[in-house]
Every structure is written in structure tokens, then in C-alpha cells.
Design a protein around this motif. Structure first.
Motif, PDB file in Angstrom:
ATOM      1  N   MET A 159       8.020  -0.163  15.739  1.00 52.39           N
ATOM      2  CA  MET A 159       6.952  -1.148  15.574  1.00 52.39           C
ATOM      3  C   MET A 159       7.354  -2.515  16.117  1.00 52.39           C
ATOM      4  N   ALA A 160       8.626  -2.883  15.970  1.00 53.65           N
ATOM      5  CA  ALA A 160       9.085  -4.154  16.525  1.00 53.65           C
ATOM      6  C   ALA A 160       8.925  -4.162  18.040  1.00 53.65           C
ATOM      7  N   LYS A 161       9.303  -3.076  18.693  1.00 57.21           N
ATOM      8  CA  LYS A 161       9.129  -2.975  20.145  1.00 57.21           C
ATOM      9  C   LYS A 161       7.642  -3.020  20.519  1.00 57.21           C
ATOM     10  N   TRP A 162       6.815  -2.386  19.706  1.00 50.00           N
ATOM     11  CA  TRP A 162       5.369  -2.365  19.928  1.00 50.00           C
ATOM     12  C   TRP A 162       4.779  -3.770  19.804  1.00 50.00           C
ATOM     13  N   GLN A 199       0.842  -1.179   0.000  1.00 49.94           N
ATOM     14  CA  GLN A 199       0.000   0.000   0.000  1.00 49.94           C
ATOM     15  C   GLN A 199       0.887   1.242   0.000  1.00 49.94           C
ATOM     16  N   PRO A 200       0.405   2.339  -0.583  1.00 52.68           N
ATOM     17  CA  PRO A 200       1.270   3.513  -0.768  1.00 52.68           C
ATOM     18  C   PRO A 200       1.933   4.013   0.513  1.00 52.68           C
ATOM     19  N   TRP A 201       1.205   4.004   1.644  1.00 50.66           N
ATOM     20  CA  TRP A 201       1.760   4.587   2.863  1.00 50.66           C
ATOM     21  C   TRP A 201       2.981   3.827   3.366  1.00 50.66           C
ATOM     22  N   GLU A 202       3.084   2.518   3.018  1.00 51.15           N
ATOM     23  CA  GLU A 202       4.183   1.709   3.536  1.00 51.15           C
ATOM     24  C   GLU A 202       5.545   2.187   3.036  1.00 51.15           C
ATOM     25  N   ALA A 203       5.582   2.754   1.830  1.00 51.90           N
ATOM     26  CA  ALA A 203       6.863   3.168   1.258  1.00 51.90           C
ATOM     27  C   ALA A 203       7.523   4.283   2.059  1.00 51.90           C
ATOM     28  N   LEU A 234      -4.502   2.356   5.188  1.00 53.20           N
ATOM     29  CA  LEU A 234      -4.260   3.430   6.138  1.00 53.20           C
ATOM     30  C   LEU A 234      -3.459   4.531   5.473  1.00 53.20           C
ATOM     31  N   ASP A 235      -3.060   5.512   6.263  1.00 52.94           N
ATOM     32  CA  ASP A 235      -2.304   6.632   5.721  1.00 52.94           C
ATOM     33  C   ASP A 235      -0.920   6.785   6.339  1.00 52.94           C
ATOM     34  N   HIS A 236      -0.711   6.260   7.543  1.00 48.88           N
ATOM     35  CA  HIS A 236       0.590   6.466   8.174  1.00 48.88           C
ATOM     36  C   HIS A 236       0.789   5.489   9.320  1.00 48.88           C
ATOM     37  N   VAL A 237       1.978   5.532   9.880  1.00 45.87           N
ATOM     38  CA  VAL A 237       2.387   4.571  10.895  1.00 45.87           C
ATOM     39  C   VAL A 237       1.502   4.638  12.131  1.00 45.87           C
ATOM     40  N   GLU A 238       1.136   5.818  12.563  1.00 42.57           N
ATOM     41  CA  GLU A 238       0.354   5.945  13.787  1.00 42.57           C
ATOM     42  C   GLU A 238      -0.954   5.167  13.688  1.00 42.57           C
ATOM     43  N   GLU A 239      -1.586   5.206  12.528  1.00 41.97           N
ATOM     44  CA  GLU A 239      -2.824   4.459  12.338  1.00 41.97           C
ATOM     45  C   GLU A 239      -2.560   2.953  12.396  1.00 41.97           C
ATOM     46  N   TYR A 240      -1.400   2.532  11.898  1.00 44.25           N
ATOM     47  CA  TYR A 240      -1.087   1.112  11.943  1.00 44.25           C
ATOM     48  C   TYR A 240      -0.832   0.647  13.371  1.00 44.25           C
ATOM     49  N   LEU A 241      -0.195   1.474  14.173  1.00 43.38           N
ATOM     50  CA  LEU A 241       0.003   1.139  15.577  1.00 43.38           C
ATOM     51  C   LEU A 241      -1.340   0.944  16.279  1.00 43.38           C
ATOM     52  N   LEU A 267      -5.533  -2.934  18.263  1.00 40.10           N
ATOM     53  CA  LEU A 267      -6.891  -3.484  18.215  1.00 40.10           C
ATOM     54  C   LEU A 267      -6.858  -4.994  17.972  1.00 40.10           C
ATOM     55  N   VAL A 268      -6.032  -5.421  17.026  1.00 42.26           N
ATOM     56  CA  VAL A 268      -5.911  -6.851  16.735  1.00 42.26           C
ATOM     57  C   VAL A 268      -5.442  -7.607  17.977  1.00 42.26           C
ATOM     58  N   ALA A 269      -4.430  -7.061  18.658  1.00 49.78           N
ATOM     59  CA  ALA A 269      -3.890  -7.731  19.834  1.00 49.78           C
ATOM     60  C   ALA A 269      -4.902  -7.817  20.965  1.00 49.78           C
TER      61      ALA A 269
END
Length: 306
Positions: A32-35, A18-22, A284-291, A296-298
Motif C-alpha cells: 500500500m505504501a508503494k501504491w 474497522q474489522p477488516w483492518e486487523a 470494506l472487507d479486504h485490502v483489494e477493495e481499499y486499493l 478513486l480518491v486519487a
């Protein structure tokens, strides 16, 4: 069912990216690994290609890491999450170097290494590195035996066509005994036979989910099956990637599934024999949304499927 953490921007596949990942950078991935570690995800897995010919960039993308140094970095940034490869191309690196790299990571991380080996599929990559593509299966067969001998032998010795050693010492040995979990990725019968002989895990790529039980039965039916198969990894995005990284459509694995749809599909995977999966990265649009999404998944999905 355990859940692996889908780390953005370890690759840029047309089928799944997805575009935001780049825009994700190393500092973001460290965070994110620590998260993921804090949230209780089971594993982070690192794809690998050493070099990509221009003819494959449209589907495969240009962006890949070397599996072992990346696994080492992620292990060093975390405390409990396991690190894996998805996949490490076994015949493209000398097995002594492979064994040493993985033993070093396992020792330093207090035993958090799993490795998923593959034989490779990109002929131009083999040609560039001077490894005979059509011998990759035979090379892999020797290399995995040599790696295990180095990990487990008090006085390691090996004599083969592609690698030989004797009168050597090899330390540190891996922390995990008899050695770190070895998985194989792939779908062809020779791969499944290799799983039966050497592996505790299988990572299918082109196998349809409904065909997984038959493949597991094939593995367990081999005369030299060691009884060690304990894990099968099948991620949601797997069914969206075809041979040569071509784009396949699978609405059941699309980004943006509801919580109920994800739970139902994970339950179905479990019925098929899958022990570990990862949910699709949403739009999504950015890292914060992925966190936020991975939290939520966890909190809302992981306890239901555990």
C-alpha cells in the motif's frame, strides 16, 4: 489541499477502526505504501505508543509501532512520498537518539522526513518508562531545542536540566535545510506556543474544525512567532476521536461519505486554514477493495481539491 494516505492497521482505535483492518499485515502495508507513492499521495504518518496499559486497551487498542523505524521502513519502500509521525512522543526518548534517527532517515530518503511531536497524555506509559509525567512539557521544551541544535549546529552545544552536550560532532546532518519540517500535535495553549516558536506545522486532535482559525490566529499572535507556520493537518476521522481515545459521533466524518460530500468537506477545511487532510477509510472487507478506493480518491477527488 494535499491528501495524506490513511494506512490501515497502524493502530486499532475503537473510534475509527474497522474489522477488516486487523487482517492487514506488513507485506500488505508495504504494497500500500508503494501504491500511495505511485498515486501521488503526499504523506504517510505513523502513530506511536511504546506500551499501552490494560486499562486503556478498550479505547486505544494494543497495536502501535515505534514511529522512527516504521518511518524509515516506509521511506525505504518508496521513492517520493513523505513520511511523518502522528505523533512521536518527544519526552519519552533521549533527544540525541531522536535527532540521530530522524537525520538518518532524512539523509537516506533524500529529504522526505516530516516529524510531528507530541508531549504525550498516557501517564501509565510515562510511569513504565521512568519519565516524570508532570514534567513532560518542560522536558519537551528542552528536547526540541536540543534536537534542532544537533541538526543545525556546526559545533553543537546545549546545556539544560534534562540534557547537556558539548565537544561533540553530529553527522549526517539532515538533507533538508535548515532541518526537516517540525510539527506539533495537540490543542493546549502550551502546544500552540511551541508551534509558534519552533514549528512549520500543527496537527490538532481535540479542536473542533470550526475553532481552527482562532487557534491559528493564537499561534501567529505570539510574540516569539517565527512566521513559519505553513501546514495544518486535519483528517476526517479526527473529529471521531475524543480525549483518551473516547468514541465521538460525527456524521460529517463517517465512513462511506459520497465523493461530493468528501469534496465539500475538504473545501470547508481549506477555508478554515487546513492544508492537508486524509479521507475516512470506508467500510470494506479486504485490502483489494481499499486499493480500489484509494485509486478513486486519487483520480477523482485529489485533482479537484489540489
Amino acid at each position: 489541499m494535499k491528501l495524506g494516505f490513511a494506512m490501515p492497521h497502524l493502530l486499532r482505535l475503537k473510534a475509527t477502526g474497522q474489522p477488516w483492518e486487523a487482517a492487514v499485515r506488513g507485506a500488505d502495508q508495504t504494497r500500500m505504501a508503494k501504491w500511495a507513492d505511485e498515486l501521488g499521495y503526499a504523506m504517510i504518518s505513523v502513530p506511536e505508543h511504546h506500551i499501552v496499559p490494560k486499562t486503556h486497551v478498550d479505547l486505544s487498542g494494543p497495536h502501535y509501532f515505534s514511529a522512527y523505524p516504521t518511518m524509515a521502513y516506509l521511506a525505504g519502500a518508496t521513492e517520493s512520498i513523505r513520511v511523518n509521525s502522528c505523533i512521536a512522543i518527544l519526552p519519552l526518548q533521549h533527544p540525541v537518539v531522536t535527532a540521530k534517527a530522524l537525520a538518518s532517515i532524512d539523509w537516506l530518503s533524500s529529504g522526505r522526513v516530516t516529524v510531528t511531536f507530541g508531549v504525550g497524555w498516557l501517564k501509565e506509559e510515562f510511569d513504565t518508562l521512568g519519565v516524570p509525567f508532570h514534567e513532560r512539557g518542560a522536558i519537551s521544551e528542552e528536547y526540541i531545542r536540543a534536537v534542532i541544535e544537533l541538526w543545525t549546529g556546526a559545533h553543537p552545544e546545549f546545556e539544560g536540566k534534562y540534557v547537556s552536550f558539548r565537544d561533540v560532532v553530529f553527522e549526517p546532518k539532515p538533507v533538508q535545510k535548515p532541518h526537516p519540517p517540525v510539527w506539533f500535535g495537540g490543542d493546549a495553549d502550551p502546544v500552540l506556543r511551541r508551534v509558534a516558536r519552533y514549528a512549520s506545522g500543527w496537527w490538532p486532535f481535540l479542536t473542533k474544525p470550526e475553532d481552527i482559525p482562532a487557534k491559528i490566529e493564537f499561534i501567529k499572535s505570539q510574540s516569539d512567532y517565527g512566521g513559519g507556520l505553513t501546514d495544518v493537518f486535519y483528517g476526517f476521522a479526527t473529529s471521531r476521536v475524543g480525549a483518551g481515545h473516547e468514541v465521538r459521533q460525527d456524521p460529517r466524518a463517517r465512513a462511506g461519505l459520497s465523493k461530493g460530500e468528501i469534496i465539500d468537506r475538504l473545501g470547508w477545511f481549506g477555508e478554515l486554514g487546513v492544508t492537508m487532510s486524509s479521507v475516512p477509510i470506508p467500510r470494506l472487507d479486504h485490502v483489494e477493495e481499499y486499493l480500489d478506493y484509494t485509486q478513486l480518491v486519487a483520480e477523482e477527488i485529489m485533482p479537484v481539491v489540489a
